[in-house]
Each structure stands twice: as structure tokens, then as C-alpha cells.
Scaffold this motif. Sequence first.
Motif, PDB file in Angstrom:
ATOM      1  N   VAL A 165       0.864  -1.175   0.000  1.00 22.45           N
ATOM      2  CA  VAL A 165       0.000   0.000   0.000  1.00 22.45           C
ATOM      3  C   VAL A 165       0.903   1.228   0.000  1.00 22.45           C
ATOM      4  O   VAL A 165       1.761   1.378   0.881  1.00 22.45           O
ATOM      5  CB  VAL A 165      -0.928   0.004   1.228  1.00 22.45           C
ATOM      6  CG1 VAL A 165      -1.779   1.264   1.270  1.00 22.45           C
ATOM      7  CG2 VAL A 165      -1.827  -1.238   1.201  1.00 22.45           C
ATOM      8  N   ALA A 166       0.732   2.093  -0.969  1.00 23.38           N
ATOM      9  CA  ALA A 166       1.680   3.195  -1.188  1.00 23.38           C
ATOM     10  C   ALA A 166       1.870   4.072   0.036  1.00 23.38           C
ATOM     11  O   ALA A 166       2.978   4.542   0.318  1.00 23.38           O
ATOM     12  CB  ALA A 166       1.219   4.036  -2.375  1.00 23.38           C
ATOM     13  N   SER A 167       0.818   4.324   0.783  1.00 21.27           N
ATOM     14  CA  SER A 167       0.919   5.216   1.939  1.00 21.27           C
ATOM     15  C   SER A 167       1.096   4.459   3.252  1.00 21.27           C
ATOM     16  O   SER A 167       1.111   5.063   4.321  1.00 21.27           O
ATOM     17  CB  SER A 167      -0.336   6.088   2.023  1.00 21.27           C
ATOM     18  OG  SER A 167      -1.493   5.282   2.034  1.00 21.27           O
ATOM     19  N   ALA A 168       1.212   3.144   3.192  1.00 24.78           N
ATOM     20  CA  ALA A 168       1.430   2.314   4.384  1.00 24.78           C
ATOM     21  C   ALA A 168       2.201   1.080   3.949  1.00 24.78           C
ATOM     22  O   ALA A 168       1.637   0.004   3.731  1.00 24.78           O
ATOM     23  CB  ALA A 168       0.094   1.928   5.030  1.00 24.78           C
ATOM     24  N   LEU A 169       3.503   1.238   3.820  1.00 23.28           N
ATOM     25  CA  LEU A 169       4.338   0.237   3.152  1.00 23.28           C
ATOM     26  C   LEU A 169       4.473  -1.071   3.911  1.00 23.28           C
ATOM     27  O   LEU A 169       5.062  -2.027   3.402  1.00 23.28           O
ATOM     28  CB  LEU A 169       5.731   0.831   2.893  1.00 23.28           C
ATOM     29  CG  LEU A 169       5.748   2.049   1.960  1.00 23.28           C
ATOM     30  CD1 LEU A 169       7.156   2.619   1.869  1.00 23.28           C
ATOM     31  CD2 LEU A 169       5.223   1.682   0.581  1.00 23.28           C
ATOM     32  N   TRP A 170       3.933  -1.119   5.113  1.00 26.27           N
ATOM     33  CA  TRP A 170       3.979  -2.365   5.897  1.00 26.27           C
ATOM     34  C   TRP A 170       2.784  -3.268   5.596  1.00 26.27           C
ATOM     35  O   TRP A 170       2.704  -4.354   6.112  1.00 26.27           O
ATOM     36  CB  TRP A 170       4.025  -2.027   7.389  1.00 26.27           C
ATOM     37  CG  TRP A 170       3.152  -0.855   7.732  1.00 26.27           C
ATOM     38  CD1 TRP A 170       1.846  -0.876   8.099  1.00 26.27           C
ATOM     39  CD2 TRP A 170       3.535   0.521   7.703  1.00 26.27           C
ATOM     40  NE1 TRP A 170       1.376   0.392   8.304  1.00 26.27           N
ATOM     41  CE2 TRP A 170       2.399   1.273   8.066  1.00 26.27           C
ATOM     42  CE3 TRP A 170       4.723   1.188   7.394  1.00 26.27           C
ATOM     43  CZ2 TRP A 170       2.422   2.663   8.135  1.00 26.27           C
ATOM     44  CZ3 TRP A 170       4.731   2.560   7.460  1.00 26.27           C
ATOM     45  CH2 TRP A 170       3.600   3.279   7.838  1.00 26.27           C
TER      46      TRP A 170
END
Length: 350
Positions: A165-170
Motif C-alpha cells: 500500500v503506497a501510503s502504508a508500506l507495511w
Amino acid sequence: MFSQPQVSLSMVQLQSVALLLAALCWRASGDCGCNKLDREASAKSTEEPMQQVCQQRPKQNNKQYRDYYGELELEPEIEGMSLIPGGSQHIGTDEPLFKADREAPERLVKLQDFYLDKLEVSNAQFAKFVEATNYTTEAEKFGDSFLFKTLLTDAEQKDLEDYRVASALWWFKVKGVSWRKPHGINSNLKGLEQHPVVHVSWRDAVAYCTWQGKRLPSEAEWEVACRGGKQRKLFPWGNKLMPKDKHWLNIWQGEFPDGNTADDGYQFTCPVTKFRQNNYDLYNMVGNVWEWTADLWQADDTSETPNRVKKGGSYMCHKSYCYRYRCAARSQNTEDSSAGNLGFRCAKNG
């Protein structure tokens, strides 16, 4: 005069800069990214014995442990459910921690008595539903669901780096993950039978509740039940996070997203019977997994896949960045979304 040097960055260096900026953005926003796990949001291209946590305050002791609940006698009339008294109750807060989540203002709602499941729906319960109805979840139909990074090996993370997820790379969108394989494509439900079912969409939750002759709780019902008869308390048991220096819920301890020390005993989900949190006899209302409610995030949303309100936070929450394991806290996902920290419980009219 000195001429300005020309700087040329390799693709690897550019990717590193992008990751650093994303991390800084996360620090600024204070979020675990759980509200970004929507299907239309594109990615980058042994059960333990029940622990009785919340204990009723003795009658002769009115001065100590003031966050504890006094006497409240409610005899449940439906097995596995608690009768929650209605009436006029406050929900929301005038001291919001996340204004974008619309936690404010505090408001008075009037509810009828209703029943709420004491426990989150477990894998074992959901398996019975699937066996009886031959139901296929949306994650199974789509062929993927969102999985947290620490459930993936380093090699798997590298292979799937374009599906973060681009805004939540985890968070990774992983093929083959579903409620049957909650921790990855090579996982199964062995030892997780009494853990909450996850990777279920809002529609999946509605289907299960309907099969049970129940329904999802409204946000107001969920929050009133969470507060356990108390007004303006942060948590189901009061305002102190760790009364008696004991863990009362399953959340993140340590540095996010790599350092969960699991001081509460759980790296990921815990059994649905683990943490009793108030005198309505409700377990894991906050922490463990987010829970779907019936409510639309935007009341006038008529889209095909509107956002629905979810409550309670999850095992990934921590005060330093995602303080959403409070009764008033809230978040949202599209109703076809699913993730490894998103489950539900059912309600029924009183």
C-alpha cells in the motif's frame, strides 16, 4: 566561481528516497494505515486459558480502583450474548484525538435495549457457517487480501514489494490469503480455532450475522456497549490503560512497524476469550481486531462500495501513532475490504 555539480540518482537511490519520505509521512499522520486497505486503493502497481481481566469491585471498597465497575446485574437471555440496556447515552467525544476521524462532537443518542455477542466471531464459528451455507468470502473471490509485513518472510516481502500500500508500506496485498489462510498462503487455522476470524469484508460479516438471525451493531450500539455503563471513559473499564499493572487488551508494544515486543503475550491476534473488559461481560471490545459496524461512514454515500464504520482498534494499535483502541475512536474501510486485523461480532434486537 564554482560551477554547480550535476547530481544523478540511480533507480535504487530514488526508491530509497521514496521509502524514506513515505516513512516520514507516516510519522506525521500518526496511523497504521488500516483505513487505507480498500480494494479500490491501489497498491504500488495454543489457545490459552481464559484470563478474567475485569473484576467487579467489592461493595465495601468504593475508594480504590475507581476505574473499575460497580455492581451491575444483567442476566443474559441469549447464549453467548449480553443484554445491553438502552436509554439516553453519550457517544463520541469533545476532546477528539483524530479530528479527521470525526470523533467529535460528543452527542446524546437514545437506544432500545439490545443484545451483543460477548466474543468476536471466531474461526471455528465462521467455519460452521461456511460449511452449512457453502459461502465464499470476498477475499476468496478477489483472490487476495491485505497482510501485515511481519507475517511475511524477507524474501516474500521483496517479491511482493510492488504490491504494498503506497501510503502504508507495511501492508501487502497477497494472493491466496483469506480467512482460511490468515497468516499467509502456507498458513492454516490449526491453533487459531478460537482466534477471531479475519480477512472478512463487511458483506461477509452481514452474511454471517443474517445466518445467525442477528445483525451487525450500529456504531452507537457498539460504543455504548464498549463503555459498559460508564460515561466519558476512554476504555471499556475506565481511563487507566493498565490497572493493577496488568494488560487488559491486545495491542502493540514497542516500535512500529518492526518491534512488537508482545508484552501482552501476543504477537498477532489473541483468543476471543482472552480479555474480559467490562461488566457487560464483553471481551476484546478494544484491541485484537477492528470490528465492522452497520453504519455508513458518510450517511449519504450511495456508491457501490461505500465506506463503513469500524471500531475498537487492533493488535497493531499503539498510543504513539494509532491511539484508536478507545471507545470513541473510529475508522473506516470500503465494505468489500478485508485485512488480517479486521473482524466482527453480531448484535440482536432486545
